[in-house]
Structure formats: C-alpha cells, structure tokens
Enzyme design. Structure first.
Site, mmCIF file in Angstrom:
data_model
loop_
_atom_site.group_PDB
_atom_site.id
_atom_site.type_symbol
_atom_site.label_atom_id
_atom_site.label_comp_id
_atom_site.label_asym_id
_atom_site.label_seq_id
_atom_site.Cartn_x
_atom_site.Cartn_y
_atom_site.Cartn_z
ATOM 1 N N ARG A 178 -0.268 88.113 17.877
ATOM 2 C CA ARG A 178 -0.245 87.081 16.830
ATOM 3 C C ARG A 178 -1.565 86.310 16.791
ATOM 4 O O ARG A 178 -2.110 86.029 15.716
ATOM 5 C CB ARG A 178 0.926 86.123 17.076
ATOM 6 C CG ARG A 178 1.107 85.099 15.975
ATOM 7 C CD ARG A 178 2.336 84.248 16.212
ATOM 8 N NE ARG A 178 2.365 83.144 15.260
ATOM 9 C CZ ARG A 178 2.802 81.921 15.537
ATOM 10 N NH1 ARG A 178 3.257 81.639 16.749
ATOM 11 N NH2 ARG A 178 2.796 80.975 14.628
ATOM 12 N N HIS A 193 -4.239 85.897 13.631
ATOM 13 C CA HIS A 193 -4.650 84.579 13.146
ATOM 14 C C HIS A 193 -6.162 84.382 13.269
ATOM 15 O O HIS A 193 -6.743 83.606 12.513
ATOM 16 C CB HIS A 193 -3.898 83.477 13.902
ATOM 17 C CG HIS A 193 -2.490 83.290 13.428
ATOM 18 N ND1 HIS A 193 -1.977 82.066 13.072
ATOM 19 C CD2 HIS A 193 -1.482 84.180 13.226
ATOM 20 C CE1 HIS A 193 -0.724 82.202 12.682
ATOM 21 N NE2 HIS A 193 -0.392 83.489 12.777
ATOM 22 N N ASN A 202 -1.298 77.076 12.968
ATOM 23 C CA ASN A 202 -1.718 77.581 14.276
ATOM 24 C C ASN A 202 -1.215 76.743 15.453
ATOM 25 O O ASN A 202 -1.411 77.131 16.605
ATOM 26 C CB ASN A 202 -3.247 77.653 14.338
ATOM 27 C CG ASN A 202 -3.816 78.782 13.496
ATOM 28 O OD1 ASN A 202 -3.146 79.792 13.287
ATOM 29 N ND2 ASN A 202 -5.033 78.602 13.000
ATOM 30 N N HIS A 209 6.203 92.645 14.066
ATOM 31 C CA HIS A 209 7.388 91.835 14.346
ATOM 32 C C HIS A 209 8.411 92.576 15.201
ATOM 33 O O HIS A 209 9.490 92.039 15.456
ATOM 34 C CB HIS A 209 8.043 91.377 13.047
ATOM 35 C CG HIS A 209 7.391 90.163 12.460
ATOM 36 N ND1 HIS A 209 7.782 89.603 11.273
ATOM 37 C CD2 HIS A 209 6.365 89.393 12.900
ATOM 38 C CE1 HIS A 209 7.022 88.542 11.005
ATOM 39 N NE2 HIS A 209 6.150 88.409 11.983
#
Length: 325
Positions: free
Chosen positions: A59, A63, A91, A191
């Site tokens: 993740r 980002h 974030n 996911h």
C-alpha cells in the site's frame, strides 16, 4: 553501413525514456554487492515478526508512486516549514510497519555501503520481495532510482483512489497515469492481502436510505451481518478493521476475485469491479485462473515501479529516508 547503424540508434533513442535507460537489474552489483542479501534478511525478519508488513508495504508503494512517481517522497516527514505527503489525510492511516521495514533496510545498507542505495529502490524491492514471500508472483525490479527532493501534502489530493470512488472515477484515475482497464483490475488485486478500517465501508453496511434494505444489497447478507458485528463500535474505536479477503487474508492469491461475485467484497470499489461491465470480464478471468492474474499483476507492478522515476542528477540518495539531505 556504420552511418546507417548510427542513424538507427539515434532514431531508436527518441523512443527511450532517458530516465529508464539509466536503470538496470544489477545496478548495485559493484557498488553494493550485498544489496539483495541485506534486503532479503531485513524483510524476512520483519514479516515473520509483523505479518501485516507485506500488505502495508504494498500500500505504501502505491501511495508513493501514484503521486508524482516512485521517488520515496511518501517517506519524508513534515517539518515546521513543510507539510509532507505522508500527512495528507488519505495517508494518515498508512501502517507504521511499512515505514519501519524501509528504515531497517536503509540502516543496514548505509552500514554496508554508505550513500549508495536510494530509499526509492529500497521501497520498490521490499514491496516485490514481500509480495513474493506471502505467495505472490516474482517480477523484475530494475534499480537506479533516485530519491525525490519534493514532498508536499497538497500534491496528493486527486492522485490516489479512495474506497468510496465509483468505478468510472477509478478507471479515469489509473488511465491518467497510463494504465489500461485490465491493468487497473490486476492492480486492484492487491486487496487479496491487508485490511480496511470500518469507517471506509460503514456507509454500505449501516443505515441505507432504501426502504427495502438497511445495507447495500451488493453485499452477501450473511457477510453484512458479520461486518455489522465486527464494526459495531467503530465510531468509538476508529482503529477497528476487517480483512479485505476474508477467506485467505494473509496469502497473496486470486481468492479476492473469487469473492467478488459472491458479494464478499469489502469496499464500494471492490463491488464496482464486478458490477461494472468494463471490468467484470477481467474479474472473472482472474477468478478462474490465478496464473493469468499473477502474470498481469507482475507486469502491471513492473510498469508502476517505473512511473516517473528520477535518475542521475534529477534526485538524490538520501542519508535518511525521512528527510531530504
């Protein structure tokens, strides 16, 4: 003949990204020969002690890359004079384990080969190695990225997918970064590991305005019942969370895609993948064939890891990953 070859090479160079041409798989072979071993030792130790590290790092990598490229700008801490990317609202929930594994690797690498390995390369390789460690595909990560010199929270808005986004919004966001619909679906397969906080999907499981149902009917009814119980106190305890893939939460596989037709998706964006005709065929393909998912995910991750990378004098090798030099 030599002139023809020269002209051909000149023509070819017009289509080669100069940044990517400075990257290579063996970039640290001479300057830091123990690079791969140090990375392996660090991520193995961290993942064993903190099993959520793989999902957290994956993740964090997303980002970082989707906001102005894979330059480790997400790792920079804010100062009284600058609000950094990591303090943008989207974030704030990034898990500490992901930052920690990068810091540990950087510390070990600075002892072995000072001022040599970039934080951007560390994050890219840590992500790949952790995905592989939990059962996912191995894919190539070329090296030689430099760390960015800019990190601003104001640059983040609109660059990252939010769990409440419609499928059209998500497709548009990834398309603007050069990713096809099929690549977008493959990347959403991330996911298959990790978890989401209850507040990110609470609107779908409580108090629907429809007079026919108290929840979003795209959810499996028994699944909603379990989610409502698991998240009952989420307003008092915002840390409450649920695994994205309830069947095999700690294994990188294609179960996430198998869950979606059964109404076992967690987020609005998960349901959208199956309900939208543009993405459904790829969900069905990956649900039926894990090898196809792994191949597509690996290729999409290779592509993402090259997004707007900085090389040469464009960036720097940070002494510490959380601060500019």
């Amino acid at each position: 003949m030599a002139l023809l070859v020269l002209l051909f090479l000149t023509f070819l160079s017009l289509f080669v990204n100069p940044s990517q041409s400075q990257l290579s798989l063996d970039y640290y072979q001479k300057s830091c020969p123990r690079f791969n071993q140090i990375m392996q030792d660090t991520i193995t130790s961290k993942q064993i002690n903190s099993p959520t590290t793989a999902a957290a790092t994956l993740r964090l990598f997303f980002h970082d890359c989707l906001v102005n490229g894979c330059d480790a700008s997400i790792l920079v801490s804010s100062t009284p004079f600058n609000s950094a990317e990591r303090d943008a609202d989207i974030n704030l929930s990034l898990p500490g384990d992901a930052f920690d594994v990068v810091v540990r690797a950087k510390t070990a690498l600075e002892l072995a080969c000072p001022n040599t390995v970039s934080c951007a390369d560390i994050l890219a390789v840590a992500t790949r190695d952790l995905v592989t460690m939990v059962g996912g595909p191995y894919y190539n990560v070329v090296l030689g990225r430099k760390d960015g010199r800019v990190s601003k929270s104001s640059y983040v808005e609109g660059k990252l997918p939010r769990p409440t986004m419609s499928m059209s919004q998500i497709i548009k966001l990834f398309y603007s970064n050069g990713f096809s619909i099929q690549e977008t679906v493959a990347l959403c397969g991330a996911h298959t590991i990790g978890f989401s906080h209850c507040k990110e999907f609470s609107s779908g499981i409580y108090n629907q305005s429809s007079k026919y149902s108290q929840y979003d009917t795209q959810y499996n009814p028994r699944f909603v019942e379990a989610l409502q119980k698991a998240c009952a106190d989420y307003q008092k305890n915002p840390t409450l969370s649920v695994f994205n893939d309830i069947m095999t939460p700690n294994k990188f596989d294609n179960m996430y895609f198998q869950n979606l037709p059964k109404g076992l998706g967690l987020l609005r964006s998960d349901h959208g993948l199956y309900s939208d005709s543009r993405t459904r065929e790829f969900v069905q393909m990956y649900a039926a064939d894990q090898n196809k998912f792994f191949e597509a995910f690996g290729k999409a991750m290779e592509k993402l890891s090259l997004y707007k990378v900085q090389t040469g004098r464009q960036g720097e090798i940070r002494h510490r990953c959380d601060a500019f030099n």
